[in-house]
Design an enzyme around this catalytic site. Structure first.
Site, PDB file in Angstrom:
ATOM      1  CG  HIS A  33      82.873  51.980 -15.090  1.00 54.77           C
ATOM      2  ND1 HIS A  33      82.926  50.655 -14.756  1.00 54.77           N
ATOM      3  CD2 HIS A  33      83.477  52.080 -16.303  1.00 54.77           C
ATOM      4  CE1 HIS A  33      83.563  49.985 -15.723  1.00 54.77           C
ATOM      5  NE2 HIS A  33      83.899  50.825 -16.671  1.00 54.77           N
ATOM      6  CG  ASP A  35      75.724  51.503 -15.579  1.00 59.40           C
ATOM      7  OD1 ASP A  35      76.827  51.389 -14.996  1.00 59.40           O
ATOM      8  OD2 ASP A  35      75.347  50.719 -16.478  1.00 59.40           O
ATOM      9  CB  ALA A 123      84.071  47.479 -30.501  1.00 66.41           C
ATOM     10  N   GLY A 124      82.877  47.790 -27.316  1.00 66.26           N
ATOM     11  CA  GLY A 124      82.381  48.802 -26.380  1.00 66.26           C
ATOM     12  C   GLY A 124      81.184  49.547 -26.927  1.00 66.26           C
ATOM     13  CB  SER A 127      77.802  43.838 -30.287  1.00 64.74           C
ATOM     14  OG  SER A 127      78.772  43.274 -29.428  1.00 64.74           O
ATOM     15  CB  SER A 128      76.446  41.663 -25.504  1.00 69.35           C
ATOM     16  OG  SER A 128      76.906  42.745 -24.745  1.00 69.35           O
ATOM     17  CD  GLU A 160      75.614  41.515 -20.884  1.00 69.73           C
ATOM     18  OE1 GLU A 160      76.766  41.149 -20.576  1.00 69.73           O
ATOM     19  OE2 GLU A 160      75.295  41.942 -22.001  1.00 69.73           O
ATOM     20  CG  ASP A 172      75.828  48.405 -22.047  1.00 69.43           C
ATOM     21  OD1 ASP A 172      76.131  49.589 -21.799  1.00 69.43           O
ATOM     22  OD2 ASP A 172      76.605  47.455 -21.852  1.00 69.43           O
ATOM     23  CE1 TYR A 220      81.287  47.593 -16.467  1.00 71.30           C
ATOM     24  CE2 TYR A 220      80.495  46.099 -14.766  1.00 71.30           C
ATOM     25  CZ  TYR A 220      80.300  47.196 -15.575  1.00 71.30           C
ATOM     26  OH  TYR A 220      79.129  47.911 -15.486  1.00 71.30           O
TER      27      TYR A 220
HETATM   28  C1  GLA Z   1      79.596  48.553 -19.804  1.00 78.68           C
HETATM   29  C2  GLA Z   1      78.471  48.087 -18.926  1.00 78.68           C
HETATM   30  C3  GLA Z   1      77.562  49.243 -18.540  1.00 78.68           C
HETATM   31  C4  GLA Z   1      78.347  50.422 -17.973  1.00 78.68           C
HETATM   32  C5  GLA Z   1      79.537  50.744 -18.864  1.00 78.68           C
HETATM   33  C6  GLA Z   1      80.466  51.745 -18.256  1.00 78.68           C
HETATM   34  O1  GLA Z   1      79.117  48.991 -21.029  1.00 78.68           O
HETATM   35  O2  GLA Z   1      77.723  47.089 -19.587  1.00 78.68           O
HETATM   36  O3  GLA Z   1      76.587  48.793 -17.620  1.00 78.68           O
HETATM   37  O4  GLA Z   1      78.743  50.157 -16.661  1.00 78.68           O
HETATM   38  O5  GLA Z   1      80.314  49.588 -19.164  1.00 78.68           O
HETATM   39  O6  GLA Z   1      79.826  52.970 -18.081  1.00 78.68           O
END
Ligand code: GLA
Length: 397
Positions: A33, A35, A123-124, A127-128, A160, A172, A220
């Protein structure tokens, strides 16, 4: 993969595709978190990706047909009626991109496309963003337009933020675009620069999916608001503070009483993370792998205590990892609230580590998971449509 993609296109649309693209998912290695707080991040583009084959659609109906070969689901997108996102629908990532391109006066012709993704969903592992970047390369190619990588990343982020409704940062998309085999990506989200950092020899990334699906639209956005509140208050105490990037850990502690306790802990996570990215990068430069792993561990601790974006299942995965031979460090990766844990391990122990982690997770949480060994891979590229065996990426940047 490419052969399957071309065949899939031919079976669905009766001809061979004109454009192929590939965009990888990513792992966030340090810098959680940070960015959207104008901080820095170490991430890696992985060897799991979205692949797309496409051609302009015949006729002039303005209708695009998109088939996802993995889930065998299809969408028809009407270029004249894009404004309505459908909650939770993968088609939003494509429609949102087209809306953003229209905003920039880039017209996309109607197209047919097939998708084949190997990045685990929700899943983190982004993929998006992989879908967005692979699709954006296709759309730009079909529109005959070239854009710099940063603008591509921003279009994905805008999709997004404005269409999907997740107020996410740029990590991402940048990671998907700027990956490099054998390297981490060091991104600076104030200056919008990226650098590649070699991954130490003899180490590997094991990824474990907690199987807890994450959704980044509510919590988020809340975390992001807490960071903004912290900046607002800290700017009163320290002139010149524009983002959490501008505050040191010491300054934050000195101003603790000014902040509501929850807001303080959220800010402490971010400020601490930026510090860990910088010192972790330095540790890597000196070959201090243990020092780097320790920072991954501290990062997870802070996610649990300060940012509260982990969950019991991920905490178990990290805990189990700590007891296994080959362990160097582990943490939650990405937005959080479910998803994956990433483990830095000694390569020679990686396979046993995976097996033991799966077994112990099943025993302790009653959840079956398949872990993955991930390699650092190159960023998003258009692929050569005519090559039949090994395809070299041909970038547009
Ligand atoms: C998600 C968001 C990113 C970033 C991370 C946390 O992946 O899409 O922009 O904030 O969470 O670091």
């Amino acid at each position: 993969m490419i052969t399957a993609l071309r065949q899939g296109f031919q079976e669905n649309f009766g001809s061979l595709p004109e454009v192929l693209s590939r965009a990888p998912g990513r792992l966030e290695i340090l810098g959680n978190h940070t960015d959207y707080n104008e901080g820095t991040v170490l991430s890696v583009a992985v060897d799991r990706a979205m692949h797309i084959a496409a051609s302009p659609a015949p006729g002039s109906s303005g209708l695009c047909r998109v088939v996802d070969l993995v889930s065998d689901s299809r969408r028809t997108i009407d270029l004249h009626s894009l404004e309505q996102p459908r909650k939770g629908d993968w088609g939003n990532y494509i429609k949102g991109l087209i809306v953003e391109l229209h905003r920039r006066e880039i017209r996309v012709p109607a197209f047919d496309a097939v998708l084949y993704g190997t990045v685990p969903l929700s899943a983190g592992m982004s993929s998006s963003a992989a879908l967005e970047m692979a699709m954006l390369l296709v759309l730009l190619k079909l529109a005959g337009v070239e854009l710099p990588w940063l603008e591509c990343a921003k279009i994905g982020q805008a999709c997004e933020n404005h269409y999907v409704g997740a107020n996410t940062g740029l990590l991402d998309q940048v990671s998907s675009l700027k990956g490099k085999k054998g390297h981490l990506i060091y991104s600076d989200f104030r200056h919008y620069t990226v650098d590649n950092v070699p991954i130490p020899q003899g180490t590997a990334f094991v990824v474990a999916n907690s199987m807890v699906k994450h959704n980044l639209t509510n919590e988020y956005n809340e975390r992001r608001e807490a960071c903004e509140e912290a900046v607002h208050i800290l700017a009163g105490a320290y002139p010149g503070v524009k983002a959490l990037r501008d505050v040191t850990v010491q300054q934050l502690h000195a101003a603790e009483k000014l902040l509501p306790p929850l807001v303080f802990r959220r800010a402490l996570h971010v400020v601490g993370e930026i510090d860990r990215v910088e010192t972790g990068r330095e540790a890597l430069r000196k070959g201090d792998i243990a020092g780097f792993g320790k920072r991954m561990q501290q990062s997870h601790q802070s996610s649990m205590e300060n940012f509260e974006n982990s969950c019991p299942e991920i905490d178990r995965l990290v805990e189990i990892g700590q007891t296994l031979p080959g362990y160097l460090g582990a943490r939650i990766s990405g937005g959080g609230f479910g998803g994956i844990s990433v483990h830095l391990v000694q390569s020679q122990d990686a396979q046993n580590y995976q097996k033991s982690l799966e077994k112990a997770y099943q025993e302790r949480c009653g959840i079956q998971t398949a872990t993955m060994l991930c390699q650092a891979d190159d960023g998003a590229r258009l692929l050569n449509c005519n090559a039949s065996v090994k395809l070299d990426g041909s970038g547009i940047f």
